[in-house]
Design a protein around this motif. Structure first.
Motif, PDB file in Angstrom:
ATOM      1  N   VAL A  19      35.074 -57.505 -13.140  1.00 32.85           N
ATOM      2  CA  VAL A  19      36.487 -57.255 -12.847  1.00 32.85           C
ATOM      3  C   VAL A  19      36.914 -57.924 -11.548  1.00 32.85           C
ATOM      4  O   VAL A  19      36.105 -58.109 -10.638  1.00 32.85           O
ATOM      5  CB  VAL A  19      36.758 -55.724 -12.845  1.00 32.85           C
ATOM      6  N   LEU A  20      38.182 -58.312 -11.496  1.00 34.22           N
ATOM      7  CA  LEU A  20      38.765 -58.964 -10.331  1.00 34.22           C
ATOM      8  C   LEU A  20      40.012 -58.165  -9.944  1.00 34.22           C
ATOM      9  O   LEU A  20      40.795 -57.797 -10.822  1.00 34.22           O
ATOM     10  CB  LEU A  20      39.165 -60.397 -10.725  1.00 34.22           C
ATOM     11  N   PHE A  21      40.158 -57.878  -8.677  1.00 36.36           N
ATOM     12  CA  PHE A  21      41.312 -57.119  -8.191  1.00 36.36           C
ATOM     13  C   PHE A  21      42.160 -58.031  -7.320  1.00 36.36           C
ATOM     14  O   PHE A  21      41.624 -58.732  -6.473  1.00 36.36           O
ATOM     15  CB  PHE A  21      40.858 -55.917  -7.347  1.00 36.36           C
ATOM     16  N   SER A  22      43.472 -57.999  -7.527  1.00 36.57           N
ATOM     17  CA  SER A  22      44.335 -58.863  -6.741  1.00 36.57           C
ATOM     18  C   SER A  22      45.625 -58.142  -6.369  1.00 36.57           C
ATOM     19  O   SER A  22      46.242 -57.486  -7.205  1.00 36.57           O
ATOM     20  CB  SER A  22      44.666 -60.123  -7.547  1.00 36.57           C
ATOM     21  N   VAL A  23      45.993 -58.264  -5.090  1.00 40.14           N
ATOM     22  CA  VAL A  23      47.277 -57.762  -4.611  1.00 40.14           C
ATOM     23  C   VAL A  23      47.934 -58.952  -3.911  1.00 40.14           C
ATOM     24  O   VAL A  23      47.534 -59.316  -2.808  1.00 40.14           O
ATOM     25  CB  VAL A  23      47.107 -56.569  -3.632  1.00 40.14           C
TER      26      VAL A  23
ATOM     27  N   ALA B 143      48.343 -57.390   5.587  1.00 40.71           N
ATOM     28  CA  ALA B 143      46.992 -57.280   5.028  1.00 40.71           C
ATOM     29  C   ALA B 143      46.557 -55.825   4.876  1.00 40.71           C
ATOM     30  O   ALA B 143      45.881 -55.480   3.910  1.00 40.71           O
ATOM     31  CB  ALA B 143      45.998 -58.032   5.901  1.00 40.71           C
ATOM     32  N   ASN B 144      46.950 -54.967   5.819  1.00 39.00           N
ATOM     33  CA  ASN B 144      46.513 -53.570   5.719  1.00 39.00           C
ATOM     34  C   ASN B 144      47.099 -52.903   4.474  1.00 39.00           C
ATOM     35  O   ASN B 144      46.448 -52.085   3.832  1.00 39.00           O
ATOM     36  CB  ASN B 144      46.825 -52.781   6.990  1.00 39.00           C
ATOM     37  N   ARG B 145      48.309 -53.263   4.084  1.00 45.76           N
ATOM     38  CA  ARG B 145      48.920 -52.723   2.864  1.00 45.76           C
ATOM     39  C   ARG B 145      48.190 -53.269   1.627  1.00 45.76           C
ATOM     40  O   ARG B 145      47.910 -52.529   0.688  1.00 45.76           O
ATOM     41  CB  ARG B 145      50.404 -53.101   2.836  1.00 45.76           C
ATOM     42  N   ARG B 146      47.895 -54.562   1.623  1.00 48.22           N
ATOM     43  CA  ARG B 146      47.163 -55.156   0.489  1.00 48.22           C
ATOM     44  C   ARG B 146      45.793 -54.524   0.352  1.00 48.22           C
ATOM     45  O   ARG B 146      45.347 -54.199  -0.749  1.00 48.22           O
ATOM     46  CB  ARG B 146      47.024 -56.678   0.669  1.00 48.22           C
ATOM     47  N   ASN B 147      45.114 -54.321   1.474  1.00 50.49           N
ATOM     48  CA  ASN B 147      43.780 -53.704   1.445  1.00 50.49           C
ATOM     49  C   ASN B 147      43.844 -52.282   0.905  1.00 50.49           C
ATOM     50  O   ASN B 147      42.992 -51.872   0.118  1.00 50.49           O
ATOM     51  CB  ASN B 147      43.150 -53.705   2.832  1.00 50.49           C
ATOM     52  N   LEU B 148      44.853 -51.521   1.321  1.00 53.61           N
ATOM     53  CA  LEU B 148      45.022 -50.146   0.844  1.00 53.61           C
ATOM     54  C   LEU B 148      45.198 -50.124  -0.675  1.00 53.61           C
ATOM     55  O   LEU B 148      44.528 -49.353  -1.380  1.00 53.61           O
ATOM     56  CB  LEU B 148      46.245 -49.506   1.518  1.00 53.61           C
ATOM     57  N   LEU B 149      46.063 -50.978  -1.183  1.00 58.61           N
ATOM     58  CA  LEU B 149      46.322 -51.008  -2.625  1.00 58.61           C
ATOM     59  C   LEU B 149      45.105 -51.501  -3.397  1.00 58.61           C
ATOM     60  O   LEU B 149      44.797 -50.997  -4.481  1.00 58.61           O
ATOM     61  CB  LEU B 149      47.549 -51.874  -2.922  1.00 58.61           C
ATOM     62  N   ARG B 150      44.391 -52.472  -2.841  1.00 60.47           N
ATOM     63  CA  ARG B 150      43.176 -52.966  -3.489  1.00 60.47           C
ATOM     64  C   ARG B 150      42.117 -51.869  -3.531  1.00 60.47           C
ATOM     65  O   ARG B 150      41.442 -51.674  -4.542  1.00 60.47           O
ATOM     66  CB  ARG B 150      42.653 -54.206  -2.748  1.00 60.47           C
ATOM     67  N   ARG B 151      41.983 -51.120  -2.437  1.00 60.30           N
ATOM     68  CA  ARG B 151      41.016 -50.010  -2.409  1.00 60.30           C
ATOM     69  C   ARG B 151      41.363 -48.945  -3.434  1.00 60.30           C
ATOM     70  O   ARG B 151      40.488 -48.423  -4.111  1.00 60.30           O
ATOM     71  CB  ARG B 151      40.976 -49.371  -1.020  1.00 60.30           C
ATOM     72  N   ARG B 152      42.632 -48.591  -3.521  1.00 60.98           N
ATOM     73  CA  ARG B 152      43.058 -47.585  -4.504  1.00 60.98           C
ATOM     74  C   ARG B 152      42.766 -48.050  -5.921  1.00 60.98           C
ATOM     75  O   ARG B 152      42.309 -47.280  -6.768  1.00 60.98           O
ATOM     76  CB  ARG B 152      44.561 -47.299  -4.356  1.00 60.98           C
ATOM     77  N   THR B 153      43.014 -49.328  -6.188  1.00 66.19           N
ATOM     78  CA  THR B 153      42.756 -49.873  -7.523  1.00 66.19           C
ATOM     79  C   THR B 153      41.264 -49.885  -7.833  1.00 66.19           C
ATOM     80  O   THR B 153      40.846 -49.494  -8.927  1.00 66.19           O
ATOM     81  CB  THR B 153      43.329 -51.301  -7.623  1.00 66.19           C
ATOM     82  N   LYS B 154      40.456 -50.313  -6.874  1.00 68.66           N
ATOM     83  CA  LYS B 154      39.000 -50.335  -7.070  1.00 68.66           C
ATOM     84  C   LYS B 154      38.464 -48.941  -7.350  1.00 68.66           C
ATOM     85  O   LYS B 154      37.618 -48.751  -8.221  1.00 68.66           O
ATOM     86  CB  LYS B 154      38.292 -50.891  -5.820  1.00 68.66           C
ATOM     87  N   GLU B 155      38.949 -47.969  -6.592  1.00 67.40           N
ATOM     88  CA  GLU B 155      38.495 -46.590  -6.766  1.00 67.40           C
ATOM     89  C   GLU B 155      38.876 -46.072  -8.148  1.00 67.40           C
ATOM     90  O   GLU B 155      38.071 -45.449  -8.830  1.00 67.40           O
ATOM     91  CB  GLU B 155      39.093 -45.711  -5.668  1.00 67.40           C
ATOM     92  N   ALA B 156      40.103 -46.341  -8.575  1.00 67.08           N
ATOM     93  CA  ALA B 156      40.558 -45.896  -9.897  1.00 67.08           C
ATOM     94  C   ALA B 156      39.708 -46.539 -10.989  1.00 67.08           C
ATOM     95  O   ALA B 156      39.287 -45.872 -11.934  1.00 67.08           O
ATOM     96  CB  ALA B 156      42.021 -46.251 -10.083  1.00 67.08           C
ATOM     97  N   TYR B 157      39.418 -47.825 -10.840  1.00 64.19           N
ATOM     98  CA  TYR B 157      38.583 -48.512 -11.831  1.00 64.19           C
ATOM     99  C   TYR B 157      37.161 -47.958 -11.826  1.00 64.19           C
ATOM    100  O   TYR B 157      36.579 -47.682 -12.874  1.00 64.19           O
ATOM    101  CB  TYR B 157      38.557 -50.021 -11.567  1.00 64.19           C
TER     102      TYR B 157
END
Length: 123
Positions: free
Chosen positions: A50-54, A62-76
């Protein structure tokens, strides 16, 4: 000692050739707030990468992108079992966050679940 709910490096899509193949010949869809692209081929050794992209286009900081990427990774990570139990295939998946708002984890997790269920039905 790898846990079934971990997300090791081997499950991340990082090969340039695989990413190119995914976007050239993969199937895509949209479940708010994600655009997703997936490509599956039959294989004796099943794997899911899997690949995650924001995109920076919607979230400049960057801190907002990292937050959203972390949330997506955790959900996956917590729901990846949905696509694991199925036909033995090599599945490549890209989750592209495409909303201008930073949505709460619950919304992201629900969208990821719907995406994984949709892909599992099609396999």
């Amino acid at each position: 000692m790898s846990d079934d709910r971990s997300l090791p490096r081997t499950e991340r899509l990082r090969s340039l050739g695989a990413v190119r193949r995914l976007f050239e010949s993969g199937e895509s869809g949209f479940v708010f707030p994600f655009r997703y692209v997936w490509f599956a081929e039959a294989d004796s050794v099943p794997s899911v990468e899997v690949l995650f992209s924001v995109p920076k286009k919607f979230h400049k900081r960057a801190n907002r992108r990292n937050l959203l990427r972390r949330r997506t990774k955790e959900a996956y990570r917590l729901q990846k079992g949905i696509v694991r139990c199925g036909a033995p295939v090599n599945l490549d998946l890209a989750l592209i966050y495409s909303s201008k708002e930073a949505l709460p984890y619950k919304t992201i997790a629900h969208a990821v679940r719907r995406i994984l269920e949709t892909i599992a039905e099609r396999l």
